[in-house]
Design a protein around this motif. Structure first.
Motif, PDB file in Angstrom:
ATOM      1  N   THR B  60       0.829  -1.200   0.000  1.00  0.00           N
ATOM      2  CA  THR B  60       0.000   0.000   0.000  1.00  0.00           C
ATOM      3  C   THR B  60       0.871   1.260   0.000  1.00  0.00           C
ATOM      4  O   THR B  60       0.571   2.229  -0.689  1.00  0.00           O
ATOM      5  CB  THR B  60      -0.947  -0.015   1.217  1.00  0.00           C
ATOM      6  N   GLU B 100      -7.454   0.676  -0.498  1.00  0.00           N
ATOM      7  CA  GLU B 100      -7.614  -0.560   0.259  1.00  0.00           C
ATOM      8  C   GLU B 100      -9.045  -0.717   0.799  1.00  0.00           C
ATOM      9  O   GLU B 100      -9.633  -1.773   0.711  1.00  0.00           O
ATOM     10  CB  GLU B 100      -6.604  -0.576   1.406  1.00  0.00           C
ATOM     11  N   ASP B 176      -5.699  -1.814  -5.175  1.00  0.00           N
ATOM     12  CA  ASP B 176      -5.067  -2.316  -3.953  1.00  0.00           C
ATOM     13  C   ASP B 176      -5.972  -3.383  -3.338  1.00  0.00           C
ATOM     14  O   ASP B 176      -7.013  -3.075  -2.781  1.00  0.00           O
ATOM     15  CB  ASP B 176      -4.831  -1.159  -2.969  1.00  0.00           C
ATOM     16  N   GLU B 177      -5.589  -4.610  -3.485  1.00  0.00           N
ATOM     17  CA  GLU B 177      -6.348  -5.762  -2.990  1.00  0.00           C
ATOM     18  C   GLU B 177      -7.829  -5.693  -3.363  1.00  0.00           C
ATOM     19  O   GLU B 177      -8.698  -5.605  -2.492  1.00  0.00           O
ATOM     20  CB  GLU B 177      -6.172  -5.897  -1.476  1.00  0.00           C
TER      21      GLU B 177
HETATM   22 MG   LIG Z   1      -2.048  -2.811   2.004  1.00  0.00          MG
END
Ligand SMILES: [Mg+2]
Ligand SMILES: Nc1ncnc2c1ncn2[C@@H]1O[C@H](COP(=O)(O)OP(=O)(O)OP(=O)(O)O)[C@@H](O)[C@H]1O
Lengths: 262, 325
Positions: B60, B100, B176-177
């Motif tokens: 991140t 995230e 991000d994910e």
């Molecule tokens: Mg992260």
């Protein structure tokens, strides 16, 4: 410019659903408007007040010199409450602006917001403007209600002009927006460093101290509003507001806001 | 580390600079803790780049540096040809970002959320409404556009957040994910969306610790824990150690030959499974001829010998170690 307005529009849309926030926004002005009107109206029937205090007041404010006992009592009460009005531009925006950065943090919207091409100044001005418009608007609306009620409930035109004096009008029209701006900027600065809106709200307690001091000074007849004093005050407020703006722009680092908060 | 052009897809004609994302010695320190150290990257346009690493690896943080949200402590990077730190506004306009956590305004409706962000990305009011409508429709959220996002499920929010990242049609997208915390169906939907974006030739920087997902979606994979441990195409990542593992298929049951194989000093590990012997050797050049000769001389009927693919998981676990996570 359009970024700033876009942000304001978004904030106002959000306010629709913040019932408690809106209540917090409207209750103080309602109280601070109704209380003086009722008191001034009632004072029209009351016996004249303490002579010693009156003597003192007539010395500092020439507008009170020729008034009868009843008139004097009412004019003094009206003037006192007229001053309390100046708490409104400090209190109202504080409720909104204390949430504006902290709210973005707790919502986790701060990161996507900062990822957009909005400039830091547009972000700050948008946030400030969001709080300033209702603050100044409500203050002026309450001020107008107060003026109209004074015209109706004062026992004589002399009392009316003593309460709604040019100095007081200047305070309402020019000093109030400046005061709200200062309150907002300081709240924003604090709000970007803390994670709880309540911490940011505490600044208002500090800000109302000068207003209260003036209020008590006038109560005991130590000072009274006059046009020169208000003009100097406006000048001072303008300088303070400029300093606050500088401070906020310096304190507001996009990166710090994002990384200090976990 | 740079990777051959075999990963670059048909290039967008409007691109800027040689690489979509390029970093040199990118480092970020938080207090005493180094989150990202000396990261060198070069990602061609049109690539789906999988950035793999365990929790706390600094993924991140890397994404935040590359999207101009936080400044690197040292090092430089260019995104879409713009230097981070110097052209941050331009980078923000060129990049779409799925953070995230979805980060949507709970008190605003789905449509209001998208229009707000579209306006901040400099779309006109008409364009913003139009873009919001088309994404809401394609993500099956149009019917619920007027509901406040506070009442949306996790999957719906994620879809909305992805839509937000795409509104201004950015050539480079950071995710991000994107599938973490989603149920299998929602995760599949998100992966399908990534595939669509890939087909459109966009560059995607995909952060994940889901290896299957990376295998399914990515052209280029970086395995990362504070430092970049390996950067390669998915094919090469899988083949990386193929020469070291071989499968020998025999005419009959393999188990009886296991002691013979294990006795050889160049053999690190051997497993028998029905008619197959899976052998890990230190060096193919030396071990294989010996291994095969020994088996033939001992009377084994070798039908064929083949190299074994190393899965991405093997490569990952070998580099990261099995601890962590
Ligand atoms: Mg992260
Ligand atoms: N704002 C910050 N202040 C201090 N330390 C930070 C900050 N942000 C990240 N870190 C530290 O940097 C390291 C990397 O964090 P980061 O969030 O980038 O990891 P990640 O790879 O995204 O992990 P995850 O898979 O859990 O999302 C961690 O040790 C974290 O504690």
């Amino acid at each position: 410019m359009h970024h700033m307005l876009t942000l304001c529009y978004k904030e106002w849309l959000e306010l629709r659903h913040h019932r408690t926030l809106v209540a917090g926004l409207l209750i103080p002005p309602f109280m601070l408007t109704m209380l003086p009107i009722v008191t001034v109206w009632l004072s029209g029937f009351a016996p004249p007040g303490d002579m010693a205090e009156e003597m003192n007041r007539t010395l500092t404010d020439p507008a009170l010199a020729q008034l009868s006992g009843l008139e004097l009592g009412q004019a003094m009460i009206g003037q006192q409450f007229g001053l309390l009005f100046m708490m409104l531009p400090l209190i109202i925006p504080n409720v909104i602006s204390s949430y504006s950065i902290v709210g973005e943090k707790t919502n986790r919207t701060l990161e996507p917001l900062l990822a957009t091409p909005i400039s830091t100044s547009a972000l700050l001005l948008g946030k400030a403007f969001t709080a300033m418009v209702p603050a100044v608007g409500i203050t002026w609306v309450c001020g107008s209600i107060f003026i109209i009620s004074m015209a109706r409930f004062t026992v004589s035109p002399a009392v009316f002009t003593a309460i709604v004096s040019p100095a007081w009008l200047l305070l309402l029209i020019i000093a109030a927006p400046l005061m709200s701006l200062i309150s907002i900027l300081l709240t924003l600065a604090i709000s970007s460093r803390v994670n709880d809106p309540r911490s940011a709200q505490q600044i208002v307690a500090v800000l109302i101290i000068p207003v209260m001091l003036f209020f008590f000074a006038q109560t005991v007849g130590f000072v009274s509003l006059n046009i020169v004093m208000v003009m100097l005050l406006v000048l001072a407020l303008a300088i303070i507001a400029a300093c606050c703006l500088w401070l906020v722009v310096r304190l507001f680092q996009r990166e710090t806001i994002l990384t200090r908060w976990r | 580390m740079q990777v051959g052009s075999d990963t670059s897809r048909a290039r967008d004609t409007s691109v800027n600079g040689d690489w979509a994302i390029e970093a040199h010695g990118l480092t970020r320190v938080f207090g005493k803790n180094t989150a990202v150290e000396q990261l060198d990257l070069a990602i061609p346009y049109g690539t789906v780049f999988g950035f793999l690493g365990p929790n706390g690896a600094g993924k991140t943080t890397t994404v935040r540096m590359l999207t101009a949200l936080i400044a690197p402590t040292r090092g430089t990077a260019h995104v879409a040809g713009y230097e981070i730190g110097a052209d941050n506004q331009a980078i923000r306009q060129q990049v779409g970002m799925l953070t995230e956590s979805p980060g949507l305004y709970d008190h605003l409706s789905a449509l209001e959320n998208l229009v707000f962000f579209a306006r901040l990305y400099n779309l006109s009011a008409d364009e913003a409404n139009h873009a919001a409508e088309s994404y809401l429709r394609s993500f099956d959220l149009w019917e619920r556009r007027k509901e406040t996002v506070g009442g949306f499920s996790k999957g719906m929010r994620q879809k909305l957040a992805i839509a937000r990242a795409l509104l201004h049609n950015p050539p480079i997208i950071f995710l991000d994910e994107p599938t973490s915390g989603l149920d299998p169906a929602a995760a599949r939907m998100v992966r399908e969306e990534v595939k669509k974006l890939r087909a459109e030739g966009r560059t995607i920087f995909l952060t994940t610790h889901n290896l299957t997902e990376a295998e399914e979606l990515c052209d280029l994979v970086g395995i990362f824990r504070t430092r970049l441990l390996r950067l390669d195409t998915l094919e090469r990542m899988r083949q990386g150690h193929q020469a070291q593992r071989i499968r020998i298929v025999l005419g009959g049951a393999a188990a009886p030959w296991l002691p013979t194989v294990q006795a050889l000093h160049l053999v690190e590990q051997a497993v028998a499974e029905e008619r197959c012997l899976m052998v890990t050797v230190a060096s193919v050049q030396q071990a294989n001829p010996l291994l095969i000769r020994t088996l033939v001389e001992a009377g084994a009927e070798i039908q064929y010998v083949e190299p074994m693919d190393e899965s991405l998981e093997h490569a990952y676990l070998r580099l990261i170690g099995t601890e962590g996570e």
